[in-house]
Write an enzyme that holds these catalytic residues in place. Structure first.
Site, PDB file in Angstrom:
ATOM      1  CD1 TRP A 151     -29.759 -49.205 -21.438  1.00 53.22           C
ATOM      2  CD2 TRP A 151     -27.820 -48.307 -20.269  1.00 53.22           C
ATOM      3  NE1 TRP A 151     -29.911 -47.456 -21.172  1.00 53.22           N
ATOM      4  CE2 TRP A 151     -28.902 -46.891 -20.039  1.00 53.22           C
ATOM      5  CE3 TRP A 151     -27.142 -47.835 -19.064  1.00 53.22           C
ATOM      6  CZ2 TRP A 151     -28.971 -46.249 -19.670  1.00 53.22           C
ATOM      7  CZ3 TRP A 151     -26.647 -46.923 -18.644  1.00 53.22           C
ATOM      8  CH2 TRP A 151     -27.605 -45.589 -18.886  1.00 53.22           C
ATOM      9  CG  ASP A 232     -24.869 -50.535 -14.515  1.00 59.88           C
ATOM     10  OD1 ASP A 232     -25.051 -50.125 -14.323  1.00 59.88           O
ATOM     11  OD2 ASP A 232     -24.867 -50.134 -16.563  1.00 59.88           O
ATOM     12  CE  LYS A 268     -34.306 -48.583 -14.564  1.00 55.57           C
ATOM     13  NZ  LYS A 268     -32.470 -48.403 -15.085  1.00 55.57           N
TER      14      LYS A 268
END
Length: 432
Positions: A151, A232, A268
């Site tokens: 990311w 993460d 999310k």
């Protein structure tokens, strides 16, 4: 005398204006975030059949954001709550405890014995930022190893914490899968006691996850090298539809006795992108150490933003702690993951029906919200200019933006831009 004073004041004022420092003339515009840039281009396009495949948040089969039923239920039960300062500590503590159970297991000894330091954070981004500052404070000469690719904001987060970065091999562009041999070599060759960032499931941006057997090998090598694994976890539930299964990588490291760190986000998997609810946890040797580390994390957070807003934390805490609402949430996570999986299968099938000479197996081999399509930057540009389809330049497709209505159009557009490139390659080879 008054005339002289006015003259002097006027002269001083003119002189001050002439020598006044221009404080911000040296500031230039920051480079655009690649994902935000995609969204801006999409919004500026008046085409009625445009498609946004850039944002990594869930959309339903109409391409619309979703308010989950579990969130509505939690809203109903927390609506009468007075969000006062006195309730903040209790609510945030519940969030941390329930979040830890999702990662480490409902009956984990780590939770029963209080061997972890946890703090609520501003989504996964905030959790990563807190840990980066913590790393810099207590291991000032350390660096962070990030997967290549990862990311994009990971680089910004550790850069702004002044932690040097290195990358390790992860994705293989030819197989469009995991470059496991090179990954293990990089882990082996890193200095002992290095910090590594890992995605435990639904890797962003590639959608490529190691198998359980590969995770076991990675964990064993980390043990030998005494590396610190920082996970993460932004998409728990989206890889398989099962939150327990998506935590398996972390459970493997736990079984091997690692002390780990973990950033969690509920943006999310609960559809709460705008509420910025997350958690950071760090495993410790004992409860005494956990108390010390938590106090340090709280101090870092206090100097950054004080404490996060209470409303989102209350919603997540209620969803995780109320058995009935949690059961609704688990079903909804499965529904979301299943829709994404179905769109993967539909897109691959549509491309193969068009007679594409390319291999599209990676679309269904990869997992989670993202598909690392293999499209080149030039092909991505053509999709935007000619077909009004928007994605990041690395070819990352947010499968949440693919719907029953647009999947065939998307497949035709991809086939069109890749077929031309294939024809050009054939022509070049013939004339070489």
């Amino acid at each position: 005398m008054m005339i002289i004073c006015r003259y002097l004041r006027r002269g001083m004022s003119t002189s001050t204006r002439a020598t006044r420092r221009s404080w911000w003339d040296h500031v230039t515009p920051a480079s655009k975030d690649p994902i935000n840039g995609v969204t801006e281009a999409f919004l500026a396009d008046p085409c009625p059949y445009k498609i946004n495949l850039g944002v990594g948040a869930y959309r339903d089969d109409e391409g619309k954001p979703v308010v989950l039923q579990c969130v509505r239920e939690a809203e109903g039960k927390t609506a009468a709550t007075n969000f006062l300062e006195s309730t903040s500590t209790a609510v945030s503590s519940k969030l941390v405890e329930e979040s830890a159970k999702l990662v480490y297991g409902e009956d984990s000894d780590i939770i029963k014995e209080g061997r972890f330091a946890g703090i609520q954070a501003l989504s996964g981004t905030g959790a990563c930022r807190l840990f980066a500052e913590f790393q810099k404070r207590f291991y000032p000469d350390s660096r962070i190893y990030l997967p290549d690719p990862t990311w994009s904001n990971h680089h910004n987060i550790w850069r702004d914490a002044h932690v040097p970065q290195r990358t390790f091999h992860y994705y293989h562009p030819d197989s469009k899968g995991l470059n496991f041999v090179a990954l293990m070599d990089d882990v082996k060759n890193a200095p002992d006691g290095s910090f590594f960032l890992l995605h435990p499931c639904a890797h962003n941006p590639t959608g490529v996850d190691p198998s359980d057997e590969q995770w076991q090998e990675i964990s064993s090598l980390f043990k030998v090298k005494n590396h610190f694994p920082f996970f993460d976890m932004a998409y728990q539930g989206f890889a398989s539809g099962d939150l327990e299964k998506d935590a398996q990588a972390i459970r493997i490291f736990l079984e091997d006795g690692h002390l780990i760190g973990c950033a969690q986000s509920f943006a999310k998997n609960m559809g709460l992108y705008g509420h910025r609810v997350g958690c950071l946890s760090v495993l410790c040797n004992d409860k005494i150490q956990a108390v010390a580390i938590k106090s340090q994390l709280q101090q870092i957070a206090s100097s950054m933003y004080g404490s996060p807003p209470i409303h989102g934390i209350s919603l997540v805490s209620k969803i995780l702690s109320d058995p009935d609402i949690k059961a609704i949430w688990l079903k909804e996570v499965k529904v979301m993951a299943t829709r994404v999986q179905r769109m993967r299968a539909n897109l691959r099938e549509a491309l193969e029906k068009l007679g594409s000479p390319l291999n599209w197996q990676h679309i269904t081999n990869q997992v989670g919200v993202f598909c690392f399509s293999g499209l080149t930057p030039d092909e991505v540009d053509r999709l935007a200019k000619e077909f009004h389809i928007y994605m990041t330049h690395d070819g990352r497709i947010s499968m949440a933006g693919v719907t029953t209505k647009n999947v065939d159009y998307l497949a035709n557009a991809i086939h069109e831009v890749t077929a031309i490139d294939q024809d050009a390659k054939i022509f070049f080879n013939i004339n070489a």
